[in-house]
Design a protein around this motif. Structure first.
Motif, PDB file in Angstrom:
ATOM      1  N   SER A  35      29.488  38.998  40.981  1.00 33.20           N
ATOM      2  CA  SER A  35      29.449  39.782  42.208  1.00 33.20           C
ATOM      3  C   SER A  35      30.633  40.734  42.235  1.00 33.20           C
ATOM      4  N   GLU A  36      30.442  41.849  42.909  1.00 32.57           N
ATOM      5  CA  GLU A  36      31.508  42.846  42.991  1.00 32.57           C
ATOM      6  C   GLU A  36      32.736  42.283  43.693  1.00 32.57           C
ATOM      7  N   SER A  37      32.512  41.464  44.720  1.00 34.91           N
ATOM      8  CA  SER A  37      33.646  40.904  45.458  1.00 34.91           C
ATOM      9  C   SER A  37      34.477  39.965  44.578  1.00 34.91           C
ATOM     10  N   THR A  38      33.820  39.228  43.686  1.00 29.53           N
ATOM     11  CA  THR A  38      34.550  38.336  42.781  1.00 29.53           C
ATOM     12  C   THR A  38      35.484  39.125  41.883  1.00 29.53           C
ATOM     13  N   ILE A  39      35.016  40.277  41.407  1.00 32.54           N
ATOM     14  CA  ILE A  39      35.837  41.089  40.504  1.00 32.54           C
ATOM     15  C   ILE A  39      36.964  41.770  41.256  1.00 32.54           C
ATOM     16  N   THR A  40      36.653  42.404  42.366  1.00 28.63           N
ATOM     17  CA  THR A  40      37.656  43.214  43.063  1.00 28.63           C
ATOM     18  C   THR A  40      38.806  42.377  43.606  1.00 28.63           C
ATOM     19  N   ASP A  41      38.578  41.081  43.842  1.00 29.22           N
ATOM     20  CA  ASP A  41      39.649  40.235  44.363  1.00 29.22           C
ATOM     21  C   ASP A  41      40.826  40.146  43.409  1.00 29.22           C
ATOM     22  N   THR A  42      40.597  40.381  42.110  1.00 26.80           N
ATOM     23  CA  THR A  42      41.659  40.214  41.122  1.00 26.80           C
ATOM     24  C   THR A  42      42.190  41.532  40.579  1.00 26.80           C
ATOM     25  N   LEU A  43      41.679  42.675  41.050  1.00 26.59           N
ATOM     26  CA  LEU A  43      42.059  43.977  40.489  1.00 26.59           C
ATOM     27  C   LEU A  43      43.138  44.642  41.338  1.00 26.59           C
ATOM     28  N   ARG A  44      43.971  45.434  40.667  1.00 28.84           N
ATOM     29  CA  ARG A  44      44.996  46.205  41.359  1.00 28.84           C
ATOM     30  C   ARG A  44      44.521  47.618  41.666  1.00 28.84           C
ATOM     31  N   THR A  45      43.505  48.084  40.947  1.00 31.70           N
ATOM     32  CA  THR A  45      42.954  49.415  41.203  1.00 31.70           C
ATOM     33  C   THR A  45      42.002  49.305  42.393  1.00 31.70           C
ATOM     34  N   GLU A  46      42.454  49.798  43.537  1.00 31.58           N
ATOM     35  CA  GLU A  46      41.688  49.667  44.764  1.00 31.58           C
ATOM     36  C   GLU A  46      41.603  51.008  45.467  1.00 31.58           C
ATOM     37  N   GLU A  47      40.586  51.167  46.272  1.00 29.46           N
ATOM     38  CA  GLU A  47      40.470  52.379  47.066  1.00 29.46           C
ATOM     39  C   GLU A  47      41.658  52.499  48.014  1.00 29.46           C
ATOM     40  N   GLY A  48      42.237  53.702  48.037  1.00 27.39           N
ATOM     41  CA  GLY A  48      43.394  53.949  48.891  1.00 27.39           C
ATOM     42  C   GLY A  48      44.715  53.780  48.177  1.00 27.39           C
ATOM     43  N   GLU A  49      44.716  53.083  47.004  1.00 20.94           N
ATOM     44  CA  GLU A  49      45.927  52.909  46.235  1.00 20.94           C
ATOM     45  C   GLU A  49      46.068  54.056  45.231  1.00 20.94           C
ATOM     46  N   LEU A  50      47.314  54.310  44.803  1.00 13.67           N
ATOM     47  CA  LEU A  50      47.547  55.348  43.801  1.00 13.67           C
ATOM     48  C   LEU A  50      47.064  54.869  42.444  1.00 13.67           C
ATOM     49  N   LEU A  51      46.451  55.772  41.702  1.00 14.61           N
ATOM     50  CA  LEU A  51      45.939  55.424  40.384  1.00 14.61           C
ATOM     51  C   LEU A  51      47.085  55.293  39.395  1.00 14.61           C
ATOM     52  N   ASP A  52      47.155  54.123  38.756  1.00 16.84           N
ATOM     53  CA  ASP A  52      48.173  53.864  37.744  1.00 16.84           C
ATOM     54  C   ASP A  52      47.471  53.511  36.450  1.00 16.84           C
ATOM     55  N   ARG A  53      47.812  54.241  35.369  1.00 22.31           N
ATOM     56  CA  ARG A  53      47.075  54.062  34.113  1.00 22.31           C
ATOM     57  C   ARG A  53      47.287  52.678  33.514  1.00 22.31           C
ATOM     58  N   GLN A  54      48.524  52.155  33.632  1.00 26.15           N
ATOM     59  CA  GLN A  54      48.759  50.828  33.064  1.00 26.15           C
ATOM     60  C   GLN A  54      48.005  49.760  33.847  1.00 26.15           C
ATOM     61  N   SER A  55      48.004  49.897  35.177  1.00 29.16           N
ATOM     62  CA  SER A  55      47.249  48.949  36.000  1.00 29.16           C
ATOM     63  C   SER A  55      45.762  49.040  35.694  1.00 29.16           C
ATOM     64  N   LEU A  56      45.268  50.262  35.474  1.00 28.74           N
ATOM     65  CA  LEU A  56      43.854  50.438  35.162  1.00 28.74           C
ATOM     66  C   LEU A  56      43.512  49.769  33.836  1.00 28.74           C
ATOM     67  N   ALA A  57      44.411  49.902  32.849  1.00 30.24           N
ATOM     68  CA  ALA A  57      44.174  49.238  31.566  1.00 30.24           C
ATOM     69  C   ALA A  57      44.173  47.723  31.730  1.00 30.24           C
ATOM     70  N   ASN A  58      45.106  47.218  32.551  1.00 30.42           N
ATOM     71  CA  ASN A  58      45.134  45.773  32.800  1.00 30.42           C
ATOM     72  C   ASN A  58      43.879  45.307  33.517  1.00 30.42           C
ATOM     73  N   ASP A  59      43.404  46.110  34.482  1.00 32.59           N
ATOM     74  CA  ASP A  59      42.193  45.744  35.212  1.00 32.59           C
ATOM     75  C   ASP A  59      40.978  45.725  34.293  1.00 32.59           C
ATOM     76  N   ARG A  60      40.945  46.640  33.359  1.00 27.90           N
ATOM     77  CA  ARG A  60      39.832  46.672  32.406  1.00 27.90           C
ATOM     78  C   ARG A  60      39.797  45.363  31.603  1.00 27.90           C
ATOM     79  N   GLU A  61      40.962  44.905  31.182  1.00 23.38           N
ATOM     80  CA  GLU A  61      41.024  43.640  30.443  1.00 23.38           C
ATOM     81  C   GLU A  61      40.706  42.452  31.346  1.00 23.38           C
TER      82      GLU A  61
END
Length: 821
Positions: A153-179
Motif C-alpha cells: 500500500s502507498e501508506s506503508t511505503i510513505t511512512d518510511t520515506l523522507r521525500t514528502e510533499e512540501g519538503e525540499l527535494l534532496d538528491r541523497q535522501s531521494l537515493a536513500n528512499d529509492r533503496e
C-alpha cells in the motif's frame, strides 16, 4: 592578490580575477553543476593542503588585506537574497580572508537549502574585492507518485520515506528512499524488484515519480538439506525461518524468500550443529531453483556435518571447601562419558549445578563449563570450573515500595528470616507467595552488603497495585433472567484503617492483608446477597479466621429454592511447613423448596419444605505451587481434602456425610524470553456423599451437578448427569478433571488454550465405567484485561463433546469472566 582555497565539504573552482596581474587557481576537478557533488575530501588531506597553500595565497607580508566591497548571490528564486546575506557571517566592509570565505561556503552547504553551490568568484576592483556566489536552490516537492505499485500500500511505503510533499527535494535522501522502497519489497519476497526515480519540473517545484517494476513475489515451495545425516529435515526446519508458507494465512510462516533470512538461517544452522557437537560443520546455500513463473523456489542448503564429538570424561576444578563430592556433582550433571556432545544438555547441567549450590546458600558460586579437546580423535573433556565462594546468611530484611501494605503482611509470606542461610529455594517460595496474594504488580528480591562478607541484607521490593473493585452492572443470562450486580471486592483489606478525612477515603481500609467481599445481585429469576471476610493471621498468629454469610433465591423451572447461611472457620498454618494448612468450619443453613409443580421430579417433591442444616467440615491442604504475575500457577502441585458431617450430634434435620478431594499438577515445559511460559496443567476433583441416621435421601439442593465453566466445558451448566422428565436431578458421586496446555500469544496479556475435560456423575459407584464418562476437546484464548490496576481474566473457549450420553445437553461456545480472588 591572494588566491582562495575551497573547503572539504564540496570540491571548488575558486577563481581570482581583475587587473593585469589576474591569476586563476583551479584547485579541484571540474564537474558539471547538474551532477551531485563528489565525495568529501578527507580531513587530514585538507589540513595538509591548507597548511601548504594558505601561506602562498595570503596577502603579501606587511600589506593590509583588501576589504569586501560587494557580495552577490546569483540563482536565487525561492529565497530572497537579503535573507541569505543576513545569515552569512562575512559582510560588506569586512577584511577579505580566504579562510573566512571557506567557512562561509561550508555554512551555506550545511544549511540544507541548496542543491549545488559553485565555487565563489572573487574579483579585484580598485576599492577591494567583489565576491560572487552562484547557487542552485532545492525546490519543494509538489507531488510524489508511485508508478507500478501493487504489492504494497502507498501508506506503508510513505511512512518510511523522507521525500514528502512540501519538503525540499534532496538528491541523497531521494537515493536513500529509492533503496528503502526496494528493501521493503525484498522483505516481502519480491526478489526481482527494480525501483527507479524520475524528477521533473512542475509549477511550484518538483514532481517525483517512483517507477516500480515489482516482478513476482517468490514463495518457498520446499527446503532441502543436502548432506544432513544426523538430524531429520523437520529438526533442521525448526532452526530456520526460511520455510514453506503455513496454510493458515501464513501464520506463523509467511514463506517469503528473503535474502537476509537465508543469511541468518545459515548462521542458525551452524550454531545448531556446533551446539550438538559437530564443531567442524560447514553450512552454505548450495542453490535456489525457481519455477518457470519465478513465483516459487526450492532452497537447498549444503551441509558438511563432520564428525560429532563425544564426551570422553567429566572433570571438576573446584576452588573452595568442596561442599559436594565429585560423585554428587556428577549425578547432578546428568551427562556420562561416551555421550554425544549436546550444548543444550550442558546448559541444563550448568543451571542444575548453580541451583544445587544456591540451595545450600552458596548463592555467589561461579560455575563455568569449558571444553578440552583431544590431540587426536573426536572426543573431549567437559570441565566445570567451580568457585564456591562463601556460604551466605541473611542479615537484615528490608521491605521497600509498600506505601499502603503493612510490613508484617509482606514478612509473613517470607520463608527466610534474619540469621538463616540464604537459600534460593526459600527465596523462590517467598517470591511465589507474594505473587499469589495479587497485591503487587511487581515483586523483586535482591541482596546488598551486610555486616560481614558472609552476610547479606535482603531487600524485598514490591510495586503495589490496586486491590479493590467496585462493580455495578446489569445483564441478561440464560436460565437466570435479568440480573443486577453491585459488588465491592477488596483484597489487602484492613478493618482498622479508618479514613482521617474525605480525601483519605480512597486509600482507607487498605494494607492489612485481609479479604472482604460485599455483593448484591438482585434479579428477576435469581438473586443473591453475600458477605465474606477473612483474616489470614488472626491476632498476628498462625491462625486464620473466616466469617461468611449469604442469602439467595432461585426460581427454577419446577420450584423455587431459597437459601440462607452463615459460616465461621478457623484455620492453622504450621511452622515446620508453611505449605500445610488445616481448617475447621461450622455452617448453619436454612433451605426452602417451595412452589413445586406437579411435573417436578420426585426428588424435588421429596425435598419440598424447609430444611435446616448444621454441619462441621475438617479440611487440610498442601500447596507447593509457584506463582507468576498475570499467569497464576506455573509449577508445582496442590492438594486439598475435606470431610463434612451434617446432623447427627450437631442436630437439625439433615444427616449427611460428605468427602471431597482435589489435586492439581502444574508444569512449565518451555520458556520464551522473559517469563513467557508454556504450561501444562492436570486437575482432578472427587466428591462423595451419603445420608445416615434419620435421613433417607440426599435432597435436591445438596446434590452434585456437572457441566459448564469450572467443571466440564462442552456441556451446558448442569447439563450432564441423571435427569427425570428432562430436568437435572444431580448425583451423589462425582469426578471431573481437565488436561490443559496454555501458551503466550501476546506476551502474557493474551494466552492460547487447548484442553480436554472429562468427568461423570452418578448415584452409584457402578456408574463410573470409562465408557460412561463424558469427554470434550476444545481451544480458546484467555485475555488479561487491565481493570482498575489488576488483570481481569476473560476467556473465550470452544469445546466439542466427543463422548456423551443421550440426555446430556452440549454447549460449544463459552464466555467466562474469572475473578482471581
Amino acid at each position: 592578490m591572494a588566491g582562495y582555497l575551497g573547503g572539504d565539504r564540496c570540491p571548488l573552482r575558486p577563481i581570482l580575477t581583475g587587473g593585469p596581474t589576474a591569476v586563476k587557481h583551479v584547485l579541484t576537478d571540474h564537474h558539471h553543476p547538474s551532477r551531485p557533488p563528489p565525495r568529501r575530501r578527507s580531513v587530514p588531506s585538507l589540513v595538509i593542503l591548507l597548511s601548504l597553500l594558505i601561506p602562498l595565497l595570503s596577502p603579501i607580508q606587511g600589506q593590509d588585506p583588501p576589504r569586501i566591497v560587494a557580495i552577490s548571490l546569483e540563482g536565487l528564486d525561492r529565497l530572497a537574497e537579503a535573507e541569505v546575506l543576513a545569515r552569512m557571517k562575512i559582510q560588506v566592509g569586512d577584511l577579505w580572508e580566504p579562510a573566512e570565505l571557506d567557512a562561509e561556503y561550508q555554512r551555506l552547504w550545511t544549511s540544507g537549502d541548496f542543491l549545488f553551490i559553485e565555487a565563489p568568484l572573487v574579483t579585484e576592483v580598485p576599492e577591494g574585492v567583489r565576491i560572487t556566489i552562484r547557487l542552485e536552490e532545492k525546490r519543494p516537492v509538489v507531488e510524489v507518485v508511485f508508478d507500478g505499485l501493487q504489492g504494497l500500500s502507498e501508506s506503508t511505503i510513505t511512512d518510511t520515506l523522507r521525500t514528502e510533499e512540501g519538503e525540499l527535494l534532496d538528491r541523497q535522501s531521494l537515493a536513500n528512499d529509492r533503496e528503502e522502497v526496494r528493501h521493503q519489497f525484498l522483505q516481502l519476497g519480491y526478489r526481482f524488484v527494480e525501483v527507479d526515480t524520475e524528477v521533473s519540473d512542475v509549477e511550484g517545484g518538483k514532481r517525483v515519480v517512483f517507477v516500480i517494476r515489482e516482478g513476482p513475489q517468490v514463495r518457498i515451495g520446499s527446503v532441502f538439506f543436502d548432506g544432513a545425516e544426523s538430524f531429520t529435515s523437520d529438526a533442521l526446519l525448526e532452526q530456520i525461518s526460511s520455510k514453506p508458507r503455513t496454510q493458515f494465512f501464513g501464520i506463523p510462516n509467511d514463506g517469503n524468500l528473503i535474502e537476509e533470512r537465508l543469511e541468518n538461517d545459515v548462521e542458525m544452522l551452524k550454531a545448531f550443529y556446533v551446539r550438538k557437537g559437530h564443531f567442524d560443520a560447514t553450512i552454505s546455500i548450495d542453490r535456489i531453483l525457481y519455477s518457470s513463473e519465478l513465483e516459487h523456489a526450492e532452497v537447498v542448503f549444503s551441509i558438511e556435518e563432520g564428525p560429532r564429538y563425544s564426551v570422553r570424561a567429566i572433570e571438576f576444578e573446584i576452588e573452595g571447601e568442596r561442599v559436594f563430592s565429585v560423585e554428587r556433582l556428577t549425578e547432578e550433571v546428568g551427562i556420562s562419558p561416551g555421550d554425544d556432545w549436546d550444548g543444550d544438555l550442558v546448559d541444563v547441567a550448568t543451571n542444575a549445578l548453580r541451583r544445587l549450590y544456591s540451595e545450600r546458600a552458596y548463592i555467589e558460586a561461579r560455575i563455568v563449563p569449558s571444553v578440552v579437546y583431544s590431540l587426536e580423535g573426536f572426543d573431549l573433556v567437559l570441565r566445570f570450573s567451580i568457585v564456591e565462594g562463601e556460604k551466605i546468611h541473611v542479615d537484615e530484611i528490608q521491605i521497600r515500595g509498600n506505601a499502603e501494605t503493612r510490613d508484617r503482611v509482606i514478612r509473613r509470606q517470607l520463608v527466610f528470616f534474619p540469621g538463616d542461610e540464604f537459600r534460593s529455594d526459600r527465596v523462590q517460595d517467598s517470591w511465589s507467595n507474594l505473587n499469589r496474594l495479587q497485591y503487587f504488580t511487581a515483586v523483586g528480591v535482591s541482596t546488598e552488603g551486610g555486616d560481614s562478607p558472609q552476610r547479606r541484607n535482603v531487600a524485598v521490593q514490591v510495586e503495589e497495585g490496586s486491590t479493590g473493585r467496585a462493580l455495578f452492572g446489569i445483564g441478561i443470562t440464560t436460565g437466570r433472567g435479568i440480573i443486577g450486580s453491585f459488588s465491592i471486592q477488596k483484597r489487602n483489606f484492613d478493618i482498622t484503617d479508618f479514613p482521617t478525612s474525605i480525601g483519605d477515603l480512597p486509600d482507607a481500609f487498605t494494607g492489612g492483608g485481609q479479604t472482604l467481599v460485599l455483593e448484591a445481585q438482585p434479579g428477576t429469576e435469581y438473586s443473591r446477597y453475600r458477605f465474606d471476610f477473612r483474616e489470614p493471621n488472626f491476632l498476628e498468629s498462625l491462625m486464620s479466621l473466616s466469617i461468611r454469610g449469604y442469602k439467595s433465591a432461585y426460581i427454577r423451572e419446577d420450584y423455587i429454592e431459597e437459601r440462607g447461611a452463615s459460616e465461621i472457620a478457623v484455620g492453622r498454618q504450621f511452622l515446620f511447613d508453611y505449605n500445610l494448612r488445616t481448617e475447621i468450619s461450622y455452617r448453619h443453613e436454612k433451605v426452602s423448596v417451595v412452589d413445586v409443580t406437579s411435573t417436578a421430579p420426585q426428588i424435588v417433591a421429596d425435598s419440598e419444605g424447609t430444611t435446616k442444616i448444621s454441619a462441621v467440615e475438617l479440611s487440610a491442604s498442601y500447596d507447593r505451587r509457584k506463582f507468576r504475575q498475570m499467569i497464576g500457577a506455573v509449577d508445582g502441585w496442590n492438594a486439598r481434602g475435606g470431610f463434612e458431617i451434617a446432623g447427627g450430634p450437631l442436630g437439625e434435620e439433615l444427616d449427611l456425610y460428605r468427602g471431597t478431594l482435589s489435586l492439581g499438577l502444574y508444569r512449565t515445559v518451555f520458556v520464551q524470553g522473559e517469563d513467557l511460559r508454556h504450561i501444562i496443567t492436570f486437575k482432578n476433583n472427587f466428591a462423595w456423599e451419603e445420608t445416615f441416621g434419620d435421613s433417607t435421601f440426599v435432597p435436591i439442593f445438596e446434590r452434585f451437578y456437572l457441566g459448564g465453566a469450572g467443571t466440564l466445558r462442552g456441556f451446558r451448566y448442569r447439563g450432564v448427569g441423571p435427569r427425570e422428565n428432562g430436568r437435572p436431578i444431580g448425583g451423589t458421586k462425582r469426578h471431573y478433571g481437565s488436561l490443559e496446555y496454555t501458551w503466550p500469544l501476546a506476551e502474557n496479556t493474551i494466552r492460547g488454550i487447548i484442553f480436554t475435560d472429562f468427568g461423570n456423575i452418578s448415584e452409584e459407584t457402578t456408574g463410573f465405567d470409562l465408557d460412561l464418562y463424558r469427554v470434550s476437546l476444545g481451544a480458546g484464548v484467555q485475555v488479561n484485561v487491565p481493570f482498575f490496576g489488576q488483570p481481569l481474566p476473560i476467556s473465550f473457549t470452544w469445546a466439542e463433546a466427543i463422548q456423551s450420553q443421550p440426555d446430556d445437553v452440549p454447549q460449544e461456545f463459552l464466555f467466562d469472566i474469572g475473578w482471581n480472588f
